[in-house]
Design a protein around this motif. Structure first.
Motif, PDB file in Angstrom:
ATOM      1  N   ASN A   1       5.162  -5.277  20.674  1.00  0.00           N
ATOM      2  CA  ASN A   1       4.221  -5.479  21.779  1.00  0.00           C
ATOM      3  C   ASN A   1       4.788  -6.428  22.830  1.00  0.00           C
ATOM      4  OD1 ASN A   1       3.975  -7.874  20.401  1.00  0.00           O
ATOM      5  ND2 ASN A   1       1.806  -7.634  19.897  1.00  0.00           N
ATOM      6  N   THR A   2       6.107  -6.646  22.769  1.00  0.00           N
ATOM      7  CA  THR A   2       6.822  -7.386  23.807  1.00  0.00           C
ATOM      8  C   THR A   2       8.018  -6.548  24.226  1.00  0.00           C
ATOM      9  OG1 THR A   2       8.166  -8.563  22.171  1.00  0.00           O
ATOM     10  CG2 THR A   2       6.137  -9.656  22.911  1.00  0.00           C
ATOM     11  N   ASP A   3       8.511  -6.802  25.414  1.00  0.00           N
ATOM     12  CA  ASP A   3       9.616  -6.023  25.976  1.00  0.00           C
ATOM     13  C   ASP A   3      10.899  -6.209  25.155  1.00  0.00           C
ATOM     14  OD1 ASP A   3      11.372  -4.607  27.567  1.00  0.00           O
ATOM     15  OD2 ASP A   3      11.384  -6.090  29.189  1.00  0.00           O
ATOM     16  N   PRO A   4      11.424  -5.138  24.547  1.00  0.00           N
ATOM     17  CA  PRO A   4      12.632  -5.268  23.735  1.00  0.00           C
ATOM     18  C   PRO A   4      13.930  -5.050  24.521  1.00  0.00           C
ATOM     19  CG  PRO A   4      11.765  -3.077  23.461  1.00  0.00           C
ATOM     20  CD  PRO A   4      10.827  -3.804  24.388  1.00  0.00           C
ATOM     21  N   MET A   5      13.838  -4.847  25.825  1.00  0.00           N
ATOM     22  CA  MET A   5      15.043  -4.528  26.601  1.00  0.00           C
ATOM     23  C   MET A   5      16.106  -5.637  26.548  1.00  0.00           C
ATOM     24  SD  MET A   5      14.352  -1.508  27.082  1.00  0.00           S
ATOM     25  CE  MET A   5      15.804  -0.972  27.944  1.00  0.00           C
ATOM     26  N   PRO A   6      15.757  -6.923  26.585  1.00  0.00           N
ATOM     27  CA  PRO A   6      16.805  -7.947  26.440  1.00  0.00           C
ATOM     28  C   PRO A   6      17.523  -7.845  25.087  1.00  0.00           C
ATOM     29  CG  PRO A   6      14.836  -8.921  27.385  1.00  0.00           C
ATOM     30  CD  PRO A   6      14.463  -7.528  26.947  1.00  0.00           C
ATOM     31  N   PHE A   7      16.781  -7.571  24.032  1.00  0.00           N
ATOM     32  CA  PHE A   7      17.383  -7.414  22.696  1.00  0.00           C
ATOM     33  C   PHE A   7      18.324  -6.214  22.685  1.00  0.00           C
ATOM     34  CE2 PHE A   7      17.387  -5.691  18.369  1.00  0.00           C
ATOM     35  CZ  PHE A   7      17.698  -6.818  17.624  1.00  0.00           C
ATOM     36  N   ILE A   8      17.880  -5.091  23.246  1.00  0.00           N
ATOM     37  CA  ILE A   8      18.696  -3.873  23.290  1.00  0.00           C
ATOM     38  C   ILE A   8      19.952  -4.110  24.130  1.00  0.00           C
ATOM     39  CG2 ILE A   8      18.756  -1.487  24.108  1.00  0.00           C
ATOM     40  CD1 ILE A   8      15.736  -1.338  23.381  1.00  0.00           C
ATOM     41  N   ALA A   9      19.800  -4.762  25.282  1.00  0.00           N
ATOM     42  CA  ALA A   9      20.947  -5.050  26.151  1.00  0.00           C
ATOM     43  C   ALA A   9      21.966  -5.933  25.440  1.00  0.00           C
ATOM     44  CB  ALA A   9      20.479  -5.700  27.445  1.00  0.00           C
ATOM     45  N   CYS A  10      21.490  -6.900  24.689  1.00  0.00           N
ATOM     46  CA  CYS A  10      22.392  -7.783  23.941  1.00  0.00           C
ATOM     47  C   CYS A  10      23.174  -6.976  22.908  1.00  0.00           C
ATOM     48  CB  CYS A  10      21.595  -8.897  23.292  1.00  0.00           C
ATOM     49  SG  CYS A  10      22.613 -10.190  22.578  1.00  0.00           S
ATOM     50  N   PHE A  11      22.491  -6.097  22.188  1.00  0.00           N
ATOM     51  CA  PHE A  11      23.160  -5.244  21.200  1.00  0.00           C
ATOM     52  C   PHE A  11      24.227  -4.384  21.869  1.00  0.00           C
ATOM     53  CE2 PHE A  11      23.371  -0.901  19.505  1.00  0.00           C
ATOM     54  CZ  PHE A  11      23.945  -1.159  18.269  1.00  0.00           C
ATOM     55  N   LYS A  12      23.873  -3.753  22.987  1.00  0.00           N
ATOM     56  CA  LYS A  12      24.803  -2.825  23.651  1.00  0.00           C
ATOM     57  C   LYS A  12      25.989  -3.538  24.292  1.00  0.00           C
ATOM     58  CE  LYS A  12      21.593   0.900  24.089  1.00  0.00           C
ATOM     59  NZ  LYS A  12      21.155   2.058  24.814  1.00  0.00           N
ATOM     60  N   SER A  13      25.841  -4.823  24.596  1.00  0.00           N
ATOM     61  CA  SER A  13      26.947  -5.556  25.220  1.00  0.00           C
ATOM     62  C   SER A  13      27.876  -6.220  24.211  1.00  0.00           C
ATOM     63  CB  SER A  13      26.383  -6.622  26.160  1.00  0.00           C
ATOM     64  OG  SER A  13      25.781  -7.662  25.411  1.00  0.00           O
ATOM     65  N   MET A  14      27.543  -6.124  22.941  1.00  0.00           N
ATOM     66  CA  MET A  14      28.350  -6.784  21.924  1.00  0.00           C
ATOM     67  C   MET A  14      29.715  -6.114  21.781  1.00  0.00           C
ATOM     68  SD  MET A  14      25.745  -7.908  18.954  1.00  0.00           S
ATOM     69  CE  MET A  14      27.077  -8.747  18.123  1.00  0.00           C
ATOM     70  N   PRO A  15      30.775  -6.929  21.710  1.00  0.00           N
ATOM     71  CA  PRO A  15      32.098  -6.354  21.447  1.00  0.00           C
ATOM     72  C   PRO A  15      32.204  -5.920  20.001  1.00  0.00           C
ATOM     73  CG  PRO A  15      32.233  -8.727  21.456  1.00  0.00           C
ATOM     74  CD  PRO A  15      30.803  -8.366  21.814  1.00  0.00           C
ATOM     75  N   GLY A  16      33.208  -5.156  19.722  1.00  0.00           N
ATOM     76  CA  GLY A  16      33.416  -4.743  18.333  1.00  0.00           C
ATOM     77  C   GLY A  16      33.022  -3.298  18.137  1.00  0.00           C
ATOM     78  N   GLU A  17      33.238  -2.855  16.923  1.00  0.00           N
ATOM     79  CA  GLU A  17      32.980  -1.458  16.619  1.00  0.00           C
ATOM     80  C   GLU A  17      31.550  -1.247  16.169  1.00  0.00           C
ATOM     81  OE1 GLU A  17      35.737   0.707  14.371  1.00  0.00           O
ATOM     82  OE2 GLU A  17      37.445  -0.413  15.085  1.00  0.00           O
ATOM     83  N   LYS A  18      30.938  -0.266  16.788  1.00  0.00           N
ATOM     84  CA  LYS A  18      29.636   0.209  16.340  1.00  0.00           C
ATOM     85  C   LYS A  18      29.854   1.614  15.811  1.00  0.00           C
ATOM     86  CE  LYS A  18      27.092  -2.473  19.733  1.00  0.00           C
ATOM     87  NZ  LYS A  18      28.028  -2.785  20.789  1.00  0.00           N
ATOM     88  N   ALA A  19      28.915   2.094  15.074  1.00  0.00           N
ATOM     89  CA  ALA A  19      29.036   3.447  14.525  1.00  0.00           C
ATOM     90  C   ALA A  19      29.084   4.448  15.672  1.00  0.00           C
ATOM     91  CB  ALA A  19      27.849   3.736  13.614  1.00  0.00           C
ATOM     92  N   SER A  20      29.789   5.529  15.450  1.00  0.00           N
ATOM     93  CA  SER A  20      29.817   6.607  16.451  1.00  0.00           C
ATOM     94  C   SER A  20      29.227   7.859  15.828  1.00  0.00           C
ATOM     95  CB  SER A  20      31.240   6.862  16.927  1.00  0.00           C
ATOM     96  OG  SER A  20      32.058   7.201  15.841  1.00  0.00           O
ATOM     97  N   GLU A  21      28.475   8.585  16.655  1.00  0.00           N
ATOM     98  CA  GLU A  21      27.765   9.758  16.128  1.00  0.00           C
ATOM     99  C   GLU A  21      28.687  10.913  15.888  1.00  0.00           C
ATOM    100  OE1 GLU A  21      23.591  10.184  17.557  1.00  0.00           O
ATOM    101  OE2 GLU A  21      24.447   9.015  19.201  1.00  0.00           O
TER     102      GLU A  21
END
Length: 98
Positions: free
Chosen positions: A78-98
């Motif tokens: 019930n709060t805006d999650p966009m800052p959390f999502i932006a932080c995740f997407k800006s993180m360096p390193g390997e994320k899973a790939s589809e």
């Protein structure tokens, strides 16, 4: 180790007993660390997370989705999650790939 970003979410549990319905709301949070994401009951290594998305439902409520290698997990926010999502997407390193 301290988290990098945190997002509040909540869980509603409904119980029916003796013909009456009771609701309880539990406040929880999703924490982003440099190597993992943790929730109340789960822990995901960042290498197993494909993406995080958000869909607004209405009335200031929305669903946050963690897309992982073992499935999609949804969390009511019930709060805006966009800052959390932006932080995740800006993180360096390997994320899973589809």
């Amino acid at each position: 180790m301290a988290w990098i970003a945190s997002q509040a979410y909540y869980q509603v549990q409904r119980e029916v007993s003796e013909g009456q319905q009771r609701c309880s709301v539990s406040d929880r949070r999703i924490d982003l660390y440099h190597d993992r994401i943790t929730t109340h009951r789960r822990e995901f290594e960042l290498g197993h997370v494909f993406d995080i998305s958000y869909r607004r439902i209405g009335g200031g409520i929305g669903m946050l989705y963690l897309h992982t290698s073992i499935g999609v997990f949804s969390y009511t926010v019930n709060t805006d999650p966009m800052p959390f999502i932006a932080c995740f997407k800006s993180m360096p390193g390997e994320k899973a790939s589809e």
